[in-house]
Design a protein around this motif. Sequence first.
Motif, short mmCIF file in Angstrom:
data_model
loop_
_atom_site.label_atom_id
_atom_site.label_comp_id
_atom_site.label_asym_id
_atom_site.label_seq_id
_atom_site.Cartn_x
_atom_site.Cartn_y
_atom_site.Cartn_z
N GLY A 1 -35.73 -1.35 -26.18
CA GLY A 1 -36.65 -2.22 -26.92
C GLY A 1 -37.94 -1.53 -27.33
O GLY A 1 -38.39 -1.67 -28.47
N THR A 2 -38.55 -0.78 -26.41
CA THR A 2 -39.80 -0.11 -26.78
C THR A 2 -39.54 1.00 -27.79
O THR A 2 -40.36 1.26 -28.67
CB THR A 2 -40.53 0.45 -25.54
N ALA A 3 -38.37 1.65 -27.70
CA ALA A 3 -38.03 2.69 -28.67
C ALA A 3 -37.85 2.11 -30.07
O ALA A 3 -38.29 2.69 -31.07
CB ALA A 3 -36.77 3.43 -28.24
N CYS B 1 -40.38 -2.42 -20.59
CA CYS B 1 -39.01 -2.47 -21.10
C CYS B 1 -38.90 -3.67 -22.02
O CYS B 1 -38.91 -4.81 -21.56
CB CYS B 1 -38.01 -2.56 -19.95
N GLY B 2 -38.82 -3.41 -23.32
CA GLY B 2 -38.83 -4.51 -24.27
C GLY B 2 -37.59 -5.39 -24.20
O GLY B 2 -37.67 -6.62 -24.28
N ASN B 3 -36.41 -4.78 -24.05
CA ASN B 3 -35.19 -5.58 -23.94
C ASN B 3 -35.16 -6.37 -22.65
O ASN B 3 -34.73 -7.52 -22.61
CB ASN B 3 -33.96 -4.67 -24.02
N SER C 1 -40.17 3.08 -33.06
CA SER C 1 -39.53 3.66 -34.24
C SER C 1 -39.90 2.88 -35.50
O SER C 1 -40.13 3.48 -36.56
CB SER C 1 -38.01 3.67 -34.05
N THR C 2 -39.95 1.56 -35.39
CA THR C 2 -40.36 0.75 -36.53
C THR C 2 -41.78 1.08 -36.94
O THR C 2 -42.09 1.23 -38.14
CB THR C 2 -40.23 -0.74 -36.19
N LEU C 3 -42.66 1.23 -35.97
CA LEU C 3 -44.05 1.59 -36.26
C LEU C 3 -44.11 2.94 -36.98
O LEU C 3 -44.86 3.10 -37.96
CB LEU C 3 -44.87 1.63 -34.97
N SER D 1 -35.71 9.33 -29.49
CA SER D 1 -34.98 8.48 -30.44
C SER D 1 -34.75 9.23 -31.75
O SER D 1 -35.64 9.90 -32.27
CB SER D 1 -35.77 7.21 -30.74
N PHE D 2 -33.52 9.09 -32.26
CA PHE D 2 -33.18 9.52 -33.61
C PHE D 2 -33.09 8.25 -34.46
O PHE D 2 -32.42 7.29 -34.09
CB PHE D 2 -31.86 10.27 -33.63
#
Length: 325
Positions: free
Chosen positions: A229-231, A77-79, A235-237, A203-204
């Motif tokens: 956070g992981t999304a 969980c990134g956040n 998504s950035t990747l 994710s959209f």
Amino acid sequence: MHIELLKGHGSGNDFLLIDEISNNYTFSEEERANLARLLCNRETSLGADGILFVMESDHAEGRMRVFNTDGSEASMCGNGLRLVARYICELQGRTDAVIETMKADLKVSKRNEIYPDIHTYQVEISPVLFDLKALPLNLDKTDLLNEKIDELSDELRFSALAVPNPHLIALVEKEQLECGLQKQLSEKLNGPNDLCPDGVNVSFVKPLQEGVIYVRTFERGVGFTNACGTAMSASTLVTCLQGINEYESVVNVCNNGGKVQCVVHRNNGEYYIDLIGNATYLYQAAVEVDLQQKSFTMNSQIHLAEQPSYEKLQDDVQRFLAETI
């Protein structure tokens, strides 16, 4: 059962943090799951997207375990990791640390403020896996990048990756954000189904400007949250893989809970992401829990003074989204 806890959030994704390093807590696996179901219930005086258990590690500065509202355990969980990063660094008087998670030991560090008066931490998001078996996603192929899935949609193209949480990501237009398609697909993929039998985060993503994207996520085991956070990292990747954003460059990621920054690193065909954002504390509380009766009472609650600064960031982001989406 007496428990002291801290409530905080990363990008509006809120958690209850329980410190097992400084306290004499011993929880069974069943108790961890039941505590998450009980304390995270939004109809109670607490409520959260999950519980972060902060534990001793035999080789790192600390260990994080994450339990969702439905009692399931998340691999990452990134956040939440940003909150744990802050907690461990302040507890041990450090500016950087390594946190043990289910799949990997991840580097974390204190960073310059992303916005005035906001505690900001950077966390590593890795490993990145494209093999569909890692999610799992049952398709007759090994990976999926910007391709249609006939069983889901005639119009959307999806990318799939695990970081290590499983993610299914679609780049969309405003109309697709505003209709109920994401909810429909997410509920299908997180109920009994053959495509994603273990569920998946959906994710959209809408690119807004050069170096700026918007991400909305339906989280497995939780539902729609302010941010994941992981999304946001995954998504950035995906936008970098499609040439929309640049590797090794800061990408501002807006979400319903505020914003973060992500930097995608590529090295010999492998990837990892820096996730940079707030780690905001809301309040400290002490509760008396009766798991047999599935109840708890709040003994004390001390509110902290950090949220107003974050709300200014949220207001700025919401104004920007209203103008650009």
